[in-house]
Design a protein around this motif. Sequence first.
Motif, PDB file in Angstrom:
ATOM      1  N   UNK A   1      18.206  -8.027  -7.378  1.00 40.08           N
ATOM      2  CA  UNK A   1      17.699  -7.616  -8.688  1.00 40.08           C
ATOM      3  C   UNK A   1      18.815  -7.579  -9.724  1.00 40.08           C
ATOM      4  N   UNK A   2      19.989  -7.063  -9.345  1.00 40.31           N
ATOM      5  CA  UNK A   2      21.129  -7.023 -10.270  1.00 40.31           C
ATOM      6  C   UNK A   2      21.591  -8.424 -10.650  1.00 40.31           C
ATOM      7  N   UNK A   3      21.624  -9.336  -9.686  1.00 39.81           N
ATOM      8  CA  UNK A   3      22.016 -10.715  -9.993  1.00 39.81           C
ATOM      9  C   UNK A   3      21.030 -11.338 -10.989  1.00 39.81           C
ATOM     10  N   UNK A   4      19.745 -11.068 -10.799  1.00 38.34           N
ATOM     11  CA  UNK A   4      18.733 -11.584 -11.721  1.00 38.34           C
ATOM     12  C   UNK A   4      18.918 -11.011 -13.122  1.00 38.34           C
ATOM     13  N   UNK A   5      19.245  -9.719 -13.206  1.00 36.70           N
ATOM     14  CA  UNK A   5      19.482  -9.083 -14.508  1.00 36.70           C
ATOM     15  C   UNK A   5      20.703  -9.698 -15.191  1.00 36.70           C
ATOM     16  N   UNK A   6      21.798  -9.845 -14.446  1.00 34.05           N
ATOM     17  CA  UNK A   6      23.030 -10.395 -15.021  1.00 34.05           C
ATOM     18  C   UNK A   6      22.823 -11.846 -15.455  1.00 34.05           C
ATOM     19  N   UNK A   7      22.035 -12.605 -14.676  1.00 35.03           N
ATOM     20  CA  UNK A   7      21.737 -13.996 -15.023  1.00 35.03           C
ATOM     21  C   UNK A   7      20.681 -14.109 -16.127  1.00 35.03           C
ATOM     22  N   UNK A   8      20.158 -12.974 -16.569  1.00 30.88           N
ATOM     23  CA  UNK A   8      19.137 -12.919 -17.613  1.00 30.88           C
ATOM     24  C   UNK A   8      17.899 -13.738 -17.249  1.00 30.88           C
ATOM     25  N   UNK A   9      17.503 -13.640 -15.992  1.00 23.55           N
ATOM     26  CA  UNK A   9      16.302 -14.327 -15.532  1.00 23.55           C
ATOM     27  C   UNK A   9      15.056 -13.593 -16.025  1.00 23.55           C
ATOM     28  N   UNK A  10      13.991 -14.313 -16.318  1.00 27.54           N
ATOM     29  CA  UNK A  10      12.743 -13.648 -16.712  1.00 27.54           C
ATOM     30  C   UNK A  10      12.300 -12.656 -15.645  1.00 27.54           C
ATOM     31  N   UNK A  11      11.754 -11.536 -16.073  1.00 25.72           N
ATOM     32  CA  UNK A  11      11.397 -10.460 -15.154  1.00 25.72           C
ATOM     33  C   UNK A  11      10.528 -10.927 -14.001  1.00 25.72           C
ATOM     34  N   UNK A  12       9.531 -11.740 -14.280  1.00 23.54           N
ATOM     35  CA  UNK A  12       8.524 -12.031 -13.269  1.00 23.54           C
ATOM     36  C   UNK A  12       8.856 -13.229 -12.392  1.00 23.54           C
ATOM     37  N   UNK A  13      10.112 -13.714 -12.454  1.00 26.47           N
ATOM     38  CA  UNK A  13      10.576 -14.716 -11.494  1.00 26.47           C
ATOM     39  C   UNK A  13      10.734 -14.044 -10.128  1.00 26.47           C
ATOM     40  N   UNK A  14      10.323 -14.726  -9.065  1.00 31.04           N
ATOM     41  CA  UNK A  14      10.450 -14.163  -7.725  1.00 31.04           C
ATOM     42  C   UNK A  14      11.882 -14.403  -7.220  1.00 31.04           C
ATOM     43  N   UNK A  15      12.821 -13.639  -7.759  1.00 28.95           N
ATOM     44  CA  UNK A  15      14.234 -13.813  -7.441  1.00 28.95           C
ATOM     45  C   UNK A  15      14.553 -13.466  -5.990  1.00 28.95           C
ATOM     46  N   UNK A  16      13.682 -12.686  -5.326  1.00 31.88           N
ATOM     47  CA  UNK A  16      13.933 -12.324  -3.930  1.00 31.88           C
ATOM     48  C   UNK A  16      13.982 -13.558  -3.031  1.00 31.88           C
ATOM     49  N   UNK A  17      13.316 -14.634  -3.440  1.00 34.51           N
ATOM     50  CA  UNK A  17      13.330 -15.866  -2.666  1.00 34.51           C
ATOM     51  C   UNK A  17      14.338 -16.880  -3.219  1.00 34.51           C
ATOM     52  N   UNK A  18      15.107 -16.488  -4.237  1.00 35.44           N
ATOM     53  CA  UNK A  18      16.100 -17.387  -4.829  1.00 35.44           C
ATOM     54  C   UNK A  18      17.487 -17.085  -4.295  1.00 35.44           C
TER      55      UNK A  18
ATOM     56  N   UNK B   1       0.836  -1.213   0.000  1.00 28.74           N
ATOM     57  CA  UNK B   1       0.000   0.000   0.000  1.00 28.74           C
ATOM     58  C   UNK B   1       0.868   1.260   0.000  1.00 28.74           C
ATOM     59  N   UNK B   2       0.636   2.125  -0.986  1.00 31.29           N
ATOM     60  CA  UNK B   2       1.389   3.377  -1.139  1.00 31.29           C
ATOM     61  C   UNK B   2       2.883   3.155  -1.344  1.00 31.29           C
ATOM     62  N   UNK B   3       3.232   1.951  -1.790  1.00 30.16           N
ATOM     63  CA  UNK B   3       4.640   1.621  -2.008  1.00 30.16           C
ATOM     64  C   UNK B   3       5.006   1.563  -3.474  1.00 30.16           C
ATOM     65  N   UNK B   4       6.163   1.005  -3.722  1.00 27.48           N
ATOM     66  CA  UNK B   4       6.714   0.934  -5.071  1.00 27.48           C
ATOM     67  C   UNK B   4       6.186  -0.291  -5.803  1.00 27.48           C
ATOM     68  N   UNK B   5       6.005  -0.134  -7.088  1.00 26.85           N
ATOM     69  CA  UNK B   5       5.640  -1.252  -7.947  1.00 26.85           C
ATOM     70  C   UNK B   5       6.911  -1.998  -8.342  1.00 26.85           C
ATOM     71  N   UNK B   6       6.868  -3.337  -8.356  1.00 30.37           N
ATOM     72  CA  UNK B   6       8.063  -4.113  -8.670  1.00 30.37           C
ATOM     73  C   UNK B   6       8.592  -3.802 -10.071  1.00 30.37           C
ATOM     74  N   UNK B   7       7.711  -3.516 -11.012  1.00 29.00           N
ATOM     75  CA  UNK B   7       8.152  -3.159 -12.359  1.00 29.00           C
ATOM     76  C   UNK B   7       8.945  -1.853 -12.348  1.00 29.00           C
ATOM     77  N   UNK B   8       8.534  -0.900 -11.515  1.00 28.52           N
ATOM     78  CA  UNK B   8       9.265   0.362 -11.400  1.00 28.52           C
ATOM     79  C   UNK B   8      10.627   0.147 -10.739  1.00 28.52           C
TER      80      UNK B   8
END
Length: 204
Positions: free
Chosen positions: A160-177, A118-125
């Motif tokens: 988030x940077x590790x997910x980008x470098x690993x070229x993981x799909x955007x909507x993978x829940x990398x926070x739990x990986x 609520x009133x926070x940031x969107x994950x896409x942003x």
Amino acid sequence: MTPFYSQVYLLRHGELEEQNVLAGHTDFLLSEEGIQQLKIACEGLANVDQVCSSPLKRCSQFADSFSDANHLPLYLMEGIKEFNFGDWDGRKYDELWQLASAPTIGDFWQNPWFVSPPNGEDMADFYSRVHHWWQQTLIDITEKKIQSQLVVTHAGVIKQLLAIICQMPKQINYQNIFTVDYGKLVCIDIFVDEQGITWPKITF
């Protein structure tokens, strides 16, 4: 151009004074243990050209002291601030799990791409600003031939940077990986080839 190597050292801030909280954009300070964690993590760093940091105090205060002690330029960057958890930001985890609201923090942890605080940031942003920072960093490395830099930031940003470098799909829940502990240093080796193309890889 002449090919060269560059290193980006991603450093998560140390332990917080306030324990068991969802820090986000809330500007908590480090504990004495947290300060020591960062000092130990950086003991072996040499030949660093510059320091970049989140402007939040749990990152920027150490970054400022490190850059000053080593006579290095310091850049505070909004793009590598932690995720903004809105109404949940800065609150105790025990309290958050007991909230009878919609959405709940449990909903967010399970599906952060589809549920926003609520009133926070969107994950896409969040993805967009971290990705933009990383792309600009690669451009700066290539154009300025930066050999090595320390980046003091947050767990969410590093994941988030590790997910980008690993070229993981955007909507993978990398926070739990990925797990990034307090004071953890992650090295990204980057090869810049003759065409100025950057080839990053994670070094363990």
